[in-house]
Structure formats: structure tokens, C-alpha cells
Design a protein around this motif. Structure first.
Motif, PDB file in Angstrom:
ATOM      1  N   TYR A 105      -4.459  -5.507  -1.008  1.00 24.03           N
ATOM      2  CA  TYR A 105      -5.698  -6.019  -0.433  1.00 24.03           C
ATOM      3  C   TYR A 105      -5.780  -7.544  -0.504  1.00 24.03           C
ATOM      4  O   TYR A 105      -6.674  -8.141   0.089  1.00 24.03           O
ATOM      5  CB  TYR A 105      -6.898  -5.393  -1.134  1.00 24.03           C
ATOM      6  CG  TYR A 105      -7.040  -3.924  -0.838  1.00 24.03           C
ATOM      7  CD1 TYR A 105      -7.514  -3.480   0.390  1.00 24.03           C
ATOM      8  CD2 TYR A 105      -6.670  -2.957  -1.770  1.00 24.03           C
ATOM      9  CE1 TYR A 105      -7.624  -2.128   0.686  1.00 24.03           C
ATOM     10  CE2 TYR A 105      -6.776  -1.604  -1.500  1.00 24.03           C
ATOM     11  CZ  TYR A 105      -7.255  -1.197  -0.274  1.00 24.03           C
ATOM     12  OH  TYR A 105      -7.357   0.143   0.013  1.00 24.03           O
ATOM     13  N   THR A 115       1.159   4.167  -2.987  1.00 21.16           N
ATOM     14  CA  THR A 115       0.995   5.618  -2.828  1.00 21.16           C
ATOM     15  C   THR A 115       2.231   6.367  -3.312  1.00 21.16           C
ATOM     16  O   THR A 115       2.123   7.444  -3.886  1.00 21.16           O
ATOM     17  CB  THR A 115       0.721   5.986  -1.354  1.00 21.16           C
ATOM     18  OG1 THR A 115       1.833   5.620  -0.541  1.00 21.16           O
ATOM     19  CG2 THR A 115      -0.525   5.296  -0.853  1.00 21.16           C
ATOM     20  N   ASN A 117      -2.786   4.654   2.979  1.00 20.12           N
ATOM     21  CA  ASN A 117      -2.964   5.448   1.765  1.00 20.12           C
ATOM     22  C   ASN A 117      -2.635   6.914   2.027  1.00 20.12           C
ATOM     23  O   ASN A 117      -2.220   7.643   1.128  1.00 20.12           O
ATOM     24  CB  ASN A 117      -4.408   5.314   1.268  1.00 20.12           C
ATOM     25  CG  ASN A 117      -4.657   6.109   0.001  1.00 20.12           C
ATOM     26  OD1 ASN A 117      -3.970   5.954  -0.988  1.00 20.12           O
ATOM     27  ND2 ASN A 117      -5.649   6.971   0.050  1.00 20.12           N
ATOM     28  N   GLN A 127       0.834  -1.201   0.000  1.00 23.75           N
ATOM     29  CA  GLN A 127       0.000   0.000   0.000  1.00 23.75           C
ATOM     30  C   GLN A 127       0.874   1.258   0.000  1.00 23.75           C
ATOM     31  O   GLN A 127       0.618   2.199  -0.753  1.00 23.75           O
ATOM     32  CB  GLN A 127      -0.913  -0.005   1.229  1.00 23.75           C
ATOM     33  CG  GLN A 127      -1.802   1.221   1.370  1.00 23.75           C
ATOM     34  CD  GLN A 127      -3.025   1.181   0.480  1.00 23.75           C
ATOM     35  OE1 GLN A 127      -3.679   2.197   0.265  1.00 23.75           O
ATOM     36  NE2 GLN A 127      -3.375   0.016  -0.043  1.00 23.75           N
ATOM     37  N   ALA A 177      -8.811  -4.579   4.201  1.00 26.74           N
ATOM     38  CA  ALA A 177      -8.831  -3.154   3.846  1.00 26.74           C
ATOM     39  C   ALA A 177      -8.652  -2.268   5.066  1.00 26.74           C
ATOM     40  O   ALA A 177      -7.997  -1.226   5.001  1.00 26.74           O
ATOM     41  CB  ALA A 177     -10.146  -2.816   3.135  1.00 26.74           C
ATOM     42  N   SER A 178      -9.231  -2.679   6.208  1.00 22.58           N
ATOM     43  CA  SER A 178      -9.132  -1.850   7.406  1.00 22.58           C
ATOM     44  C   SER A 178      -7.707  -1.742   7.921  1.00 22.58           C
ATOM     45  O   SER A 178      -7.375  -0.819   8.662  1.00 22.58           O
ATOM     46  CB  SER A 178     -10.038  -2.422   8.511  1.00 22.58           C
ATOM     47  OG  SER A 178      -9.644  -3.742   8.852  1.00 22.58           O
ATOM     48  N   ALA A 196      -5.728   0.340   4.375  1.00 29.41           N
ATOM     49  CA  ALA A 196      -6.270   1.615   3.890  1.00 29.41           C
ATOM     50  C   ALA A 196      -5.693   2.846   4.582  1.00 29.41           C
ATOM     51  O   ALA A 196      -5.438   3.854   3.925  1.00 29.41           O
ATOM     52  CB  ALA A 196      -7.802   1.606   3.992  1.00 29.41           C
ATOM     53  N   ILE A 236     -12.213   4.503   9.267  1.00 32.25           N
ATOM     54  CA  ILE A 236     -11.580   3.211   8.984  1.00 32.25           C
ATOM     55  C   ILE A 236     -11.419   2.392  10.259  1.00 32.25           C
ATOM     56  O   ILE A 236     -11.763   1.205  10.314  1.00 32.25           O
ATOM     57  CB  ILE A 236     -10.214   3.426   8.308  1.00 32.25           C
ATOM     58  CG1 ILE A 236     -10.404   4.027   6.907  1.00 32.25           C
ATOM     59  CG2 ILE A 236      -9.448   2.104   8.204  1.00 32.25           C
ATOM     60  CD1 ILE A 236      -9.113   4.503   6.276  1.00 32.25           C
ATOM     61  N   LEU A 293      -1.537  -1.553  -5.481  1.00 32.97           N
ATOM     62  CA  LEU A 293      -2.716  -1.260  -4.664  1.00 32.97           C
ATOM     63  C   LEU A 293      -3.613  -2.488  -4.551  1.00 32.97           C
ATOM     64  O   LEU A 293      -4.058  -2.860  -3.458  1.00 32.97           O
ATOM     65  CB  LEU A 293      -3.489  -0.096  -5.273  1.00 32.97           C
ATOM     66  CG  LEU A 293      -4.730   0.377  -4.521  1.00 32.97           C
ATOM     67  CD1 LEU A 293      -4.335   0.981  -3.177  1.00 32.97           C
ATOM     68  CD2 LEU A 293      -5.499   1.397  -5.355  1.00 32.97           C
ATOM     69  N   PRO A 304     -12.833   9.637  -0.092  1.00 31.67           N
ATOM     70  CA  PRO A 304     -13.434   8.557   0.702  1.00 31.67           C
ATOM     71  C   PRO A 304     -14.571   9.028   1.604  1.00 31.67           C
ATOM     72  O   PRO A 304     -15.542   8.291   1.814  1.00 31.67           O
ATOM     73  CB  PRO A 304     -12.244   8.051   1.541  1.00 31.67           C
ATOM     74  CG  PRO A 304     -11.030   8.443   0.762  1.00 31.67           C
ATOM     75  CD  PRO A 304     -11.382   9.748   0.123  1.00 31.67           C
TER      76      PRO A 304
END
Length: 310
Positions: free
Chosen positions: A236, A17, A248, A13, A241-242, A245, A286, A232, A107
């Protein structure tokens, strides 16, 4: 199915970025000379090469072209292309960190749009986070459109960045709809393909013949975009994701560093303060969702009240 590996997911991740921020910096460089539509075409067309290579390696080409809802992909493509065009336009007028920070609102906007368009149940804490995040947006935008001490170009860039964030949120809502029937490979492949076609169509309004340096940058923009998408997506595969994320938001660090090193940009304190407010609101959503997810899993494991029937 890949085994869970939180550290690997987080590293991917952060890498994504970083790659996307480098891509944004290159867009900022070429946008002074190359029309936005031409940049959108390069970003989308050359991104197909690493994406197709990965799909071929995994024998997923068939899954990428198979779709039950072609019109859904068209709608997602149109909204996504508009979001990309606006964000690239914003990069032509704004410092790298400013454009990145405003993009962080997407988001939070997605939360609101999902409630309205998808009927998702949004609890009070999420609405509160959205409200706080939007207050952060006002703080970020103030130096550009409210304080009266920035240029007209700065106001245009800030407006494009904010509208682009709304379009990005709209595209994410459409992606949520597509995931009900479409594979990730199909969603990514059709978007890149449709975006390339849309970018190519702008040639009718006049493209420019890039010099060798700009041509290399345009190709690199697409390749970096494709590699960033792969990193990216892979992140996952190795962690929920939690978990990944929140990282990011490391894009803010990269944009501050690259903006200073490449362009000598130092964002106003209000922009940094607003970005921290938006990031804080996003992280709250999140982390809160992660807590609720853990609680739901524990409740499911415990079974119905009173224990198992005897």
C-alpha cells in the motif's frame, strides 16, 4: 513517502497472499497436535521479530509504542485474537481452499458493519454486492452444513470460518477508528503484542511440548506471519488500495495449489462456485470505488460549476 509504483505494489500484494497461505498450510499441519491458543501465541510472538526489525530500520519504534487510545488497541486486539483463533480452528477441520474462500467474506461484511457502527454512507451498489456475496457464502457452506453429506467436523469448521470472518470484519472496523489518531506502526505492534499475551494466557488450559518438527513449524508460522504483514503493508506504500486490493484474491489460487500438493484436497464444485461469486462481489466493490474516486478527483480538479470566479 515512497514513489508510486503499481507493478511493485501488486507484486508485494501477491507475495503477501502467498506467504500468508503458506502460513495457513503450516497452521493446518500443526493444528492436529498443538492447541489453538499455543498456535496463536507462536503466530503473534514470533511475528514481532521481523516487524520490530523493520520498525528499527525505519526509526519508527517510538511511533509504534506511542498511542492516544490504549483501550482502542485492547478492543481491536480482543476482536482480532478471536478472529485468529476461529480461523485457525477452521483450518483444523476444513480443506485449505474452503477455509480461505469463506474468509473472503470479511471485506463484504466490513461494508455492512461500517454502515451500522461508523455511520458510513453505503450506496445501493455496495449493498447489492454484499447481498450477492452473502448468497455466495450460502453456496460455499452448503456442502458443509446444508447438504447433509459432510461430517460434523466439517460443519464445525465452516461455522468457525464464517464467525471468524465476522470477527475479522469487526476488527477492520475498529482499525478504521484507530487510524484517525494512531499510526500504522502502533496498530500493528499493539495487535501482535496483545495477541501474543492472549495466546500465552491459554497455557493455563494446557499446552503441549512440541517435538522439534512442530517447534520449527510454530516459529515459521510466526515469522511468515510477520513477513506477510510487512509485504502487505509495503504494497500500500507503492500503489493505491484500489489497485492492489483485488490481488488479495490470488490467495484462492495459492490455497488450491497448496491444498492439492500438500494434502491432496480437491474442493467441491459448489465451494469453488461460491468463492467465485464472493470474489466477483468483492472485486465489483473495489473497482466501483476506484471509479468513484477518480471521478471525485476530476470534479475537484475542475472546480465549482461555472468555472473559477473572475
Amino acid at each position: 513517502m515512497a514513489r508510486m509504483n503499481a507493478l511493485k505494489g501488486i507484486a508485494l500484494q501477491i507475495g503477501a497472499t502467498f506467504v500468508f497461505t503458506i502460513m495457513a498450510a503450516m497452521v493446518r499441519i500443526v493444528s492436529e497436535r498443538i492447541p489453538t491458543g499455543e498456535v496463536v501465541f507462536a503466530r503473534s510472538f514470533f511475528a514481532l521479530f521481523p516487524l520490530l526489525a523493520l520498525l528499527a530500520l525505519r526509526n519508527e519504534i517510538g511511533a509504534a509504542v506511542r498511542t492516544a487510545h490504549p483501550l482502542g488497541h485492547v478492543l481491536r486486539g480482543l476482536i482480532g485474537v478471536l478472529a485468529m483463533s476461529l480461523s485457525f480452528t477452521a483450518l483444523a477441520f476444513l480443506p485449505l481452499a474452503d477455509a480461505t474462500a469463506i474468509g473472503f467474506t470479511a471485506p463484504l461484511i466490513t461494508v455492512a458493519l461500517a454502515a451500522v457502527m461508523l455511520g458510513e454512507r453505503v450506496q445501493f451498489y455496495r449493498w447489492a454486492a454484499v447481498a450477492v456475496g452473502l448468497a455466495g457464502v450460502v453456496v460455499m457452506l452448503w456442502p458443509h452444513i446444508g447438504g447433509g453429506f459432510e461430517t460434523r467436523e466439517s460443519a464445525i469448521g465452516a461455522t468457525c470460518a464464517l464467525i471468524g470472518a465476522f470477527c475479522t470484519a469487526g476488527a477492520m472496523v475498529q482499525v478504521r477508528r484507530l487510524t484517525a489518531t494512531e499510526s500504522t506502526a502502533a496498530i500493528v505492534f499493539y495487535f501482535q503484542s496483545l495477541a501474543a499475551v492472549a495466546g500465552l494466557a491459554t497455557a493455563a488450559w494446557g499446552w503441549v511440548l512440541p517435538n522439534w518438527g512442530d517447534a520449527a513449524l510454530l516459529i515459521a508460522i510466526g515469522l511468515f506471519g510477520g513477513v506477510g504483514q510487512i509485504l502487505l503493508t509495503e504494497s500500500y506504500r507503492f500503489a493505491p488500495a484500489s489497485v492492489v486490493a483485488p490481488f488479495n484474491y490470488s490467495a484462492m489460487v495459492w490455497s488450491l495449489l497448496l491444498g492439492f500438493v500438500l494434502f491432496g484436497e480437491i474442493p467441491p464444485l459448489l465451494v469453488v462456485a461460491g468463492a467465485l461469486i464472493v470474489i466477483g462481489a468483492g472485486l465489483f466493490v473495489i473497482l466501483r470505488e476506484r471509479q468513484l474516486g477518480v471521478k471525485r478527483e476530476q470534479d475537484a480538479a475542475a472546480g465549482p460549476p461555472g468555472g473559477p470566479a473572475t
